[in-house]
Design a protein around this motif. Structure first.
Motif, PDB file in Angstrom:
ATOM      1  N   LEU A 291       0.818  -1.203   0.000  1.00 12.82           N
ATOM      2  CA  LEU A 291       0.000   0.000   0.000  1.00 12.82           C
ATOM      3  C   LEU A 291       0.860   1.265   0.000  1.00 12.82           C
ATOM      4  CD1 LEU A 291      -2.982   0.902   0.089  1.00 12.82           C
ATOM      5  CD2 LEU A 291      -2.810   0.868   2.588  1.00 12.82           C
ATOM      6  N   PHE A 292       1.977   1.242   0.745  1.00 11.01           N
ATOM      7  CA  PHE A 292       2.870   2.397   0.812  1.00 11.01           C
ATOM      8  C   PHE A 292       3.461   2.698  -0.572  1.00 11.01           C
ATOM      9  CE2 PHE A 292       2.370   1.364   5.139  1.00 11.01           C
ATOM     10  CZ  PHE A 292       2.958   2.304   5.964  1.00 11.01           C
ATOM     11  N   ASP A 293       3.865   1.640  -1.295  1.00 12.06           N
ATOM     12  CA  ASP A 293       4.398   1.812  -2.644  1.00 12.06           C
ATOM     13  C   ASP A 293       3.368   2.481  -3.549  1.00 12.06           C
ATOM     14  OD1 ASP A 293       7.002   0.709  -2.457  1.00 12.06           O
ATOM     15  OD2 ASP A 293       6.210  -1.317  -2.620  1.00 12.06           O
ATOM     16  N   ASN A 294       2.171   1.901  -3.574  1.00 12.84           N
ATOM     17  CA  ASN A 294       1.128   2.396  -4.479  1.00 12.84           C
ATOM     18  C   ASN A 294       0.734   3.830  -4.161  1.00 12.84           C
ATOM     19  OD1 ASN A 294      -0.664  -0.809  -4.552  1.00 12.84           O
ATOM     20  ND2 ASN A 294       1.149  -0.154  -5.663  1.00 12.84           N
ATOM     21  N   LEU A 295       0.516   4.110  -2.887  1.00 13.65           N
ATOM     22  CA  LEU A 295       0.075   5.448  -2.498  1.00 13.65           C
ATOM     23  C   LEU A 295       1.165   6.490  -2.745  1.00 13.65           C
ATOM     24  CD1 LEU A 295      -1.850   4.659   0.807  1.00 13.65           C
ATOM     25  CD2 LEU A 295      -2.820   5.216  -1.432  1.00 13.65           C
ATOM     26  N   SER A 296       2.418   6.101  -2.611  1.00 14.41           N
ATOM     27  CA  SER A 296       3.496   7.045  -2.885  1.00 14.41           C
ATOM     28  C   SER A 296       3.527   7.434  -4.361  1.00 14.41           C
ATOM     29  CB  SER A 296       4.838   6.458  -2.438  1.00 14.41           C
ATOM     30  OG  SER A 296       4.883   6.339  -1.024  1.00 14.41           O
ATOM     31  N   LEU A 297       3.225   6.470  -5.241  1.00 12.62           N
ATOM     32  CA  LEU A 297       3.099   6.803  -6.660  1.00 12.62           C
ATOM     33  C   LEU A 297       1.945   7.773  -6.889  1.00 12.62           C
ATOM     34  CD1 LEU A 297       3.637   3.364  -8.459  1.00 12.62           C
ATOM     35  CD2 LEU A 297       5.191   5.303  -8.420  1.00 12.62           C
ATOM     36  N   GLU A 298       0.838   7.531  -6.186  1.00  8.66           N
ATOM     37  CA  GLU A 298      -0.326   8.409  -6.338  1.00  8.66           C
ATOM     38  C   GLU A 298      -0.020   9.824  -5.856  1.00  8.66           C
ATOM     39  OE1 GLU A 298      -3.565   7.526  -7.726  1.00  8.66           O
ATOM     40  OE2 GLU A 298      -2.063   6.112  -8.486  1.00  8.66           O
ATOM     41  N   ILE A 299       0.755   9.932  -4.787  1.00 10.76           N
ATOM     42  CA  ILE A 299       1.165  11.258  -4.293  1.00 10.76           C
ATOM     43  C   ILE A 299       2.016  11.959  -5.341  1.00 10.76           C
ATOM     44  CG2 ILE A 299       2.550  12.479  -2.575  1.00 10.76           C
ATOM     45  CD1 ILE A 299       1.766  10.228  -0.579  1.00 10.76           C
ATOM     46  N   ALA A 309      -3.045   9.910   1.952  1.00  8.44           N
ATOM     47  CA  ALA A 309      -2.385   8.607   1.887  1.00  8.44           C
ATOM     48  C   ALA A 309      -2.240   8.001   3.280  1.00  8.44           C
ATOM     49  CB  ALA A 309      -1.019   8.739   1.220  1.00  8.44           C
ATOM     50  N   VAL A 310      -1.827   8.817   4.238  1.00  6.45           N
ATOM     51  CA  VAL A 310      -1.684   8.330   5.612  1.00  6.45           C
ATOM     52  C   VAL A 310      -3.027   7.835   6.137  1.00  6.45           C
ATOM     53  CG1 VAL A 310      -1.182   9.022   7.992  1.00  6.45           C
ATOM     54  CG2 VAL A 310       0.324   9.772   6.131  1.00  6.45           C
ATOM     55  N   GLU A 311      -4.085   8.545   5.852  1.00  5.28           N
ATOM     56  CA  GLU A 311      -5.409   8.137   6.327  1.00  5.28           C
ATOM     57  C   GLU A 311      -5.860   6.836   5.665  1.00  5.28           C
ATOM     58  OE1 GLU A 311      -8.681   8.163   8.697  1.00  5.28           O
ATOM     59  OE2 GLU A 311      -6.845   9.374   8.817  1.00  5.28           O
ATOM     60  N   LYS A 315      -6.829   3.354   7.689  1.00  2.00           N
ATOM     61  CA  LYS A 315      -8.113   2.658   7.552  1.00  2.00           C
ATOM     62  C   LYS A 315      -7.959   1.245   6.987  1.00  2.00           C
ATOM     63  CE  LYS A 315     -11.021   6.761   6.968  1.00  2.00           C
ATOM     64  NZ  LYS A 315     -11.920   7.512   6.035  1.00  2.00           N
ATOM     65  N   THR A 316      -6.928   1.052   6.152  1.00  6.19           N
ATOM     66  CA  THR A 316      -6.768  -0.237   5.463  1.00  6.19           C
ATOM     67  C   THR A 316      -6.108  -1.290   6.340  1.00  6.19           C
ATOM     68  OG1 THR A 316      -6.566   0.941   3.353  1.00  6.19           O
ATOM     69  CG2 THR A 316      -5.832  -1.366   3.404  1.00  6.19           C
ATOM     70  N   GLY A 317      -5.121  -0.900   7.141  1.00  4.61           N
ATOM     71  CA  GLY A 317      -4.414  -1.870   7.955  1.00  4.61           C
ATOM     72  C   GLY A 317      -3.320  -2.578   7.182  1.00  4.61           C
ATOM     73  N   GLU A 318      -2.834  -3.681   7.730  1.00  2.00           N
ATOM     74  CA  GLU A 318      -1.634  -4.311   7.171  1.00  2.00           C
ATOM     75  C   GLU A 318      -1.910  -5.291   6.035  1.00  2.00           C
ATOM     76  OE1 GLU A 318       0.088  -7.362  10.026  1.00  2.00           O
ATOM     77  OE2 GLU A 318      -1.322  -6.322  11.329  1.00  2.00           O
ATOM     78  N   GLN A 319      -3.160  -5.630   5.762  1.00  2.00           N
ATOM     79  CA  GLN A 319      -3.527  -6.473   4.627  1.00  2.00           C
ATOM     80  C   GLN A 319      -2.773  -7.814   4.608  1.00  2.00           C
ATOM     81  OE1 GLN A 319      -2.811  -3.575   1.363  1.00  2.00           O
ATOM     82  NE2 GLN A 319      -4.984  -3.715   0.925  1.00  2.00           N
ATOM     83  N   VAL A 320      -2.899  -8.595   5.641  1.00  2.00           N
ATOM     84  CA  VAL A 320      -2.276  -9.922   5.666  1.00  2.00           C
ATOM     85  C   VAL A 320      -3.057 -10.848   4.726  1.00  2.00           C
ATOM     86  CG1 VAL A 320      -1.560 -11.866   7.084  1.00  2.00           C
ATOM     87  CG2 VAL A 320      -1.584  -9.560   8.053  1.00  2.00           C
ATOM     88  N   PRO A 321      -2.423 -11.436   3.708  1.00  2.00           N
ATOM     89  CA  PRO A 321      -3.143 -12.246   2.713  1.00  2.00           C
ATOM     90  C   PRO A 321      -3.334 -13.700   3.168  1.00  2.00           C
ATOM     91  CG  PRO A 321      -0.852 -12.059   2.080  1.00  2.00           C
ATOM     92  CD  PRO A 321      -0.994 -11.269   3.353  1.00  2.00           C
TER      93      PRO A 321
END
Length: 372
Positions: A291-299, A309-311, A315-321
């Motif tokens: 998520l950090f990678d993707n949101l940084s591109l969006e920024i 992005a921080v928010e 809200k999303t959390g760590e997304q354990v698959p």
């Protein structure tokens, strides 16, 4: 941990450097792209393809494809220049239904295609060893994705391989690395995608040289004999996830209706169930998620603010698959308990610490994070 003051990536990310002004080299690289003469680079791409066509080889180029939106975009760009394309896929042992449909759609655009399957016993053993020794199920995946197309290029005398985005331009690298347009031996040896290994490092009593033959990187002499050029199309066109998605959608690509497994996008990492597990280990090793990678591109692309992005991360959390971890364990024929025992060995205690029995990241981006 320290975070870029412009995006949300931490200094623990491999290849990322936060400079004295608090801005990371990935953001600095994006700033450089704003000054590029993209029209000139597009002409350079067209000129290169004209030179390739004059060679009159059976295939003008190879495009490594998975069925994702990026590989659809790459194929479209090559077909727009009237290239005779050979698309090559490393077939994941856990291809998704939507991944299969998108791959079939890509082939229908008008390309020859090879869907290469590695011996499942070899792939299972290799994946287990990579998990056990490197904390990464992505090592065999990336050997397959990166090496197999180059092997076919050499074997079939194809002069050009066309890849997608440049990792150094999009996710951080030195200025010299960001200026390179080649995915060559130097890139594969130095980039962390193969965990600093070559296939010879994985030969042992369980996997011999013949088992791993397809993963062997061509020699410099083989590259030279074919005159092989291996390029990032993202060097010639200003790479944007949204733009490549738009082009892919126009040519039949489909996204996940259920939303993303990991990360921010419902159009990325959707063709293979094992990719999410690969990304999960970033959390343990480096303290950030896909998520950090993707949101940084969006920024960087101006689509969201850093605060937004921080928010989203909060809200999303760590997304354990969990579901994909279960699928991986079935493929490897190991218990989930054994998986988690291995995973814990790769938790980076330079950044993680125990607090009342709970693992917590020091200096995390979000102060009121719900730790589990």
């Amino acid at each position: 941990m320290k975070y870029c003051k412009r995006c949300i990536l931490p200094n623990t990310r491999p290849g990322l450097i936060i400079e004295t002004d608090g801005v990371c080299n990935a953001c600095k690289g994006h700033d450089e792209k704003l000054s590029f003469d993209w029209d000139t680079r597009a002409r350079q791409f067209s000129n290169l393809l004209q030179q390739v066509k004059l060679l009159n080889r059976p295939f003008d180029c190879i495009v490594p494809v998975s069925g994702g939106k990026d590989s659809t975009y790459q194929v479209v760009k090559c077909l727009e220049h009237d290239l005779h394309v050979l698309a090559i896929t490393w077939k994941t042992p856990s291809r998704t239904e939507i991944g299969q449909k998108n791959l079939e759609n890509l082939i229908s655009l008008g390309v020859d295609h090879i869907d290469y399957s590695v011996n499942p016993d070899v792939e299972r053993e290799f994946t287990y060893k990579a998990l056990l020794n490197k904390g990464s199920v992505g090592v065999p995946m990336h050997f397959g994705l990166y090496i197999i197309p180059l092997r076919f290029a050499v074997a079939l005398n194809v002069p050009l391989v066309v890849w997608g985005e440049s990792p150094y331009m999009e996710y951080g690298g030195s200025q010299e690395q960001r200026c390179s347009n080649s995915l060559d031996r130097t890139f594969l040896i130095s980039h962390g995608i193969l965990q600093g290994t070559m296939i010879e490092d994985w030969i042992d009593t369980d996997l011999d040289s013949k088992d791993l033959e397809i993963y062997k990187l061509p020699t410099e002499e083989e590259f030279s004999r074919v005159g092989l050029q291996s390029i990032f199309i993202g060097y010639y066109f200003n790479w944007s996830p949204q733009e490549s998605l738009e082009i892919a959608l126009k040519h039949g690509f489909k996204v996940r209706d259920e939303g993303p497994k990991v990360g921010y996008y419902n159009f990325a990492d959707i063709d293979c169930d094992l990719i999410s597990v690969h990304h999960y280990f970033k959390w343990l090793k480096y303290g950030f998620t896909r998520l950090f990678d993707n949101l940084s591109l969006e920024i960087r692309n101006g689509n969201i603010s850093r605060e937004q992005a921080v928010e989203i991360v909060r809200k999303t959390g760590e997304q354990v698959p969990y579901d994909d971890i279960e699928r991986l364990c079935e493929f490897l024929r190991i218990s989930e308990q054994h998986f988690w025992e291995i995973a814990e060995k790769f938790r980076n205690t330079d950044i993680w610490h125990r607090e009342r029995g709970t693992w917590i990241l020091r200096d995390f981006l979000i102060e009121d994070w719900h730790w589990r």
